[in-house]
Design a protein around this motif. Structure first.
Motif, mmCIF file in Angstrom:
data_model
loop_
_atom_site.group_PDB
_atom_site.id
_atom_site.type_symbol
_atom_site.label_atom_id
_atom_site.label_comp_id
_atom_site.label_asym_id
_atom_site.label_seq_id
_atom_site.Cartn_x
_atom_site.Cartn_y
_atom_site.Cartn_z
ATOM 1 N N PRO A 12 93.374 92.375 -61.574
ATOM 2 C CA PRO A 12 94.255 92.302 -62.746
ATOM 3 C C PRO A 12 95.715 92.022 -62.360
ATOM 4 O O PRO A 12 96.052 91.966 -61.173
ATOM 5 C CB PRO A 12 94.106 93.692 -63.374
ATOM 6 N N LYS A 17 97.714 90.909 -55.619
ATOM 7 C CA LYS A 17 96.865 89.812 -55.139
ATOM 8 C C LYS A 17 97.664 88.796 -54.338
ATOM 9 O O LYS A 17 97.285 88.402 -53.247
ATOM 10 C CB LYS A 17 96.198 89.080 -56.316
ATOM 11 N N ASP A 34 97.855 80.413 -55.255
ATOM 12 C CA ASP A 34 97.945 81.385 -56.345
ATOM 13 C C ASP A 34 97.454 80.646 -57.589
ATOM 14 O O ASP A 34 98.186 79.873 -58.196
ATOM 15 C CB ASP A 34 99.408 81.822 -56.491
ATOM 16 N N GLY A 36 96.791 81.614 -60.531
ATOM 17 C CA GLY A 36 97.463 81.967 -61.780
ATOM 18 C C GLY A 36 98.564 80.969 -62.108
ATOM 19 O O GLY A 36 98.843 80.689 -63.280
ATOM 20 N N ARG A 40 99.494 79.112 -65.512
ATOM 21 C CA ARG A 40 100.869 79.195 -66.031
ATOM 22 C C ARG A 40 101.466 77.797 -66.215
ATOM 23 O O ARG A 40 102.183 77.545 -67.187
ATOM 24 C CB ARG A 40 101.738 80.023 -65.080
ATOM 25 N N GLY A 82 103.067 83.777 -69.048
ATOM 26 C CA GLY A 82 101.870 84.524 -68.646
ATOM 27 C C GLY A 82 101.001 84.854 -69.836
ATOM 28 O O GLY A 82 99.768 84.802 -69.780
ATOM 29 N N SER A 86 97.268 83.403 -70.408
ATOM 30 C CA SER A 86 96.082 84.225 -70.589
ATOM 31 C C SER A 86 95.329 83.847 -71.869
ATOM 32 O O SER A 86 94.105 83.912 -71.924
ATOM 33 C CB SER A 86 96.489 85.699 -70.517
ATOM 34 N N GLY A 116 93.229 85.059 -57.831
ATOM 35 C CA GLY A 116 93.150 84.805 -59.268
ATOM 36 C C GLY A 116 92.323 85.856 -59.981
ATOM 37 O O GLY A 116 92.467 87.059 -59.725
ATOM 38 N N ARG A 117 91.475 85.406 -60.909
ATOM 39 C CA ARG A 117 90.635 86.316 -61.684
ATOM 40 C C ARG A 117 89.146 86.066 -61.455
ATOM 41 O O ARG A 117 88.333 86.978 -61.569
ATOM 42 C CB ARG A 117 90.921 86.159 -63.196
ATOM 43 N N ASP A 118 88.803 84.809 -61.164
ATOM 44 C CA ASP A 118 87.382 84.404 -61.093
ATOM 45 C C ASP A 118 87.076 83.625 -59.831
ATOM 46 O O ASP A 118 86.152 82.824 -59.814
ATOM 47 C CB ASP A 118 87.053 83.530 -62.310
ATOM 48 N N ILE A 119 87.843 83.845 -58.764
ATOM 49 C CA ILE A 119 87.619 83.066 -57.537
ATOM 50 C C ILE A 119 86.263 83.428 -56.920
ATOM 51 O O ILE A 119 85.473 82.544 -56.598
ATOM 52 C CB ILE A 119 88.758 83.284 -56.503
ATOM 53 N N ARG A 144 105.517 95.576 -61.525
ATOM 54 C CA ARG A 144 106.070 94.405 -62.209
ATOM 55 C C ARG A 144 107.481 94.706 -62.708
ATOM 56 O O ARG A 144 108.399 93.895 -62.565
ATOM 57 C CB ARG A 144 105.132 94.014 -63.370
ATOM 58 N N ARG A 167 97.055 91.852 -71.893
ATOM 59 C CA ARG A 167 96.633 90.701 -71.104
ATOM 60 C C ARG A 167 95.371 91.051 -70.311
ATOM 61 O O ARG A 167 94.436 90.252 -70.230
ATOM 62 C CB ARG A 167 97.776 90.281 -70.178
ATOM 63 N N ARG A 174 87.026 88.222 -72.324
ATOM 64 C CA ARG A 174 86.706 86.849 -72.723
ATOM 65 C C ARG A 174 85.282 86.488 -72.294
ATOM 66 O O ARG A 174 84.750 87.055 -71.324
ATOM 67 C CB ARG A 174 87.722 85.868 -72.134
HETATM 68 O O1 CDP Z 1 100.866 87.316 -61.807
HETATM 69 P P1 CDP Z 1 99.896 87.901 -62.770
HETATM 70 O O2 CDP Z 1 98.779 88.617 -62.070
HETATM 71 O O3 CDP Z 1 100.546 88.691 -63.843
HETATM 72 O O4 CDP Z 1 99.203 86.712 -63.586
HETATM 73 P P2 CDP Z 1 98.721 85.334 -63.020
HETATM 74 O O5 CDP Z 1 97.826 85.557 -61.848
HETATM 75 O O6 CDP Z 1 99.897 84.464 -62.825
HETATM 76 O O7 CDP Z 1 97.805 84.760 -64.189
HETATM 77 C C1 CDP Z 1 98.264 84.496 -65.494
HETATM 78 C C2 CDP Z 1 97.046 84.395 -66.405
HETATM 79 O O8 CDP Z 1 96.257 83.274 -66.010
HETATM 80 C C3 CDP Z 1 96.104 85.594 -66.316
HETATM 81 O O9 CDP Z 1 96.412 86.612 -67.243
HETATM 82 C C4 CDP Z 1 94.732 84.990 -66.598
HETATM 83 O O10 CDP Z 1 94.441 84.985 -67.980
HETATM 84 C C5 CDP Z 1 94.865 83.546 -66.154
HETATM 85 N N1 CDP Z 1 94.137 83.296 -64.904
HETATM 86 C C6 CDP Z 1 92.776 83.094 -64.991
HETATM 87 O O11 CDP Z 1 92.208 83.158 -66.069
HETATM 88 N N2 CDP Z 1 92.058 82.782 -63.879
HETATM 89 C C7 CDP Z 1 92.640 82.713 -62.682
HETATM 90 N N3 CDP Z 1 91.915 82.403 -61.601
HETATM 91 C C8 CDP Z 1 94.027 82.966 -62.559
HETATM 92 C C9 CDP Z 1 94.746 83.263 -63.704
#
Ligand code: CDP
Ligand code: CDP
Length: 210
Positions: A12, A17, A34, A36, A40, A82, A86, A116-119, A144, A167, A174
């Motif tokens: 998250p 990360k 990165d 994300g 962005r 951000g 999301s 990221g989120r789904d790597i 943060r 977020r 989702r």
């Molecule tokens: O830096 P922070 O962790 O706050 O967010 P980020 O990594 O910059 O990502 C921003 C948004 O992009 C996240 O809230 C996700 O919804 C989306 N994201 C994603 O869906 N899949 C990823 N591999 C990376 C980011």
């Protein structure tokens, strides 16, 4: 054929990360992405073009036409970016448009650390090592908040916490590529760990896999 190694770091917001991925990449001589920032950049491109953030077709178009210029936009780290990132990250066509770039980055020698989120679940299900980095919402919001203050940005802790919870919920709930640890990921709860301790634990796991 042996593919260049890919290390997947997911978790998250503000779990650490990026901090971890950057250090691992430097230590192991790998490239770092990165992911994300790509979401962005798509959000920023959409906003700059006057597109409606709630129009899925406009969001998909922004992702499909993303270029190198978009990755250096000045508002990439803004809270609003951000938030929109999301939102549009929940759309299948947006995610599909960004997949090839992430995969070719990872497959390029000498290999890479992607965060990221789904790597580990979607982008590289066969990654050499997978780490899911997490921490309590309060710890993450504090990180943060302190980051923003350090940069001289006015920040209210309660607001940062609230936005982060929203977020995270959207990312976890989702239907497409929700945030969750891969079955074969190692989870690090970093609530009470320093960045150095996280790095040491992650490095030990990754080296055992390389
Ligand atoms: O830096 P922070 O962790 O706050 O967010 P980020 O990594 O910059 O990502 C921003 C948004 O992009 C996240 O809230 C996700 O919804 C989306 N994201 C994603 O869906 N899949 C990823 N591999 C990376 C980011
Ligand atoms: O990429 P992500 O949004 O997950 O987090 P980040 O951009 O790496 O930011 C995490 C912040 O928390 C940085 O300011 C780190 O110095 C700090 N931090 C950390 O990364 N790991 C810890 N165990 C403790 C603090």
């Amino acid at each position: 054929l042996i593919h260049p190694p890919v290390i997947a770091i997911d978790g998250p917001a503000a779990a650490g990360k990026g901090t971890l991925a950057r250090r691992l990449a430097a230590e192991l001589g790998l490239r770092h992405l990165d992911t994300g920032m790509i979401y962005r950049a798509a959000a920023s491109r959409l906003l700059a073009g006057g597109g409606d953030p709630d129009d899925p077709a406009a969001a998909a178009l922004a992702a499909q036409t993303l270029g190198a210029d978009d990755l250096v936009r000045t508002d990439l780290r803004a809270e609003r970016t951000g938030e929109i990132a999301s939102k549009i990250a929940a759309l299948g066509p947006v995610r599909a448009a960004l997949l090839d770039f992430q995969r070719s980055f990872g497959r390029t020698a000498p290999g890479a650390v992607l965060d990221g989120r789904d790597i580990g679940t979607v982008v590289f299900p066969d990654a050499r090592a997978k780490i899911f980095v997490t921490a309590s919402p309060e710890a993450r919001a504090l990180r943060r908040h302190e980051e923003l203050r350090g940069k001289g940005v006015a920040s209210i802790f309660a607001d940062v916490l609230e936005e982060m919870r929203l977020r995270d919920r959207r990312d976890r709930e989702r239907a497409v590529a929700p945030l969750r640890p891969a079955d074969d990921a190692v989870t690090l709860d970093t609530t009470d760990m320093s960045a150095d301790e996280v790095f040491a634990a992650a490095l030990a796991h990754v080296t055992s896999r390389l």
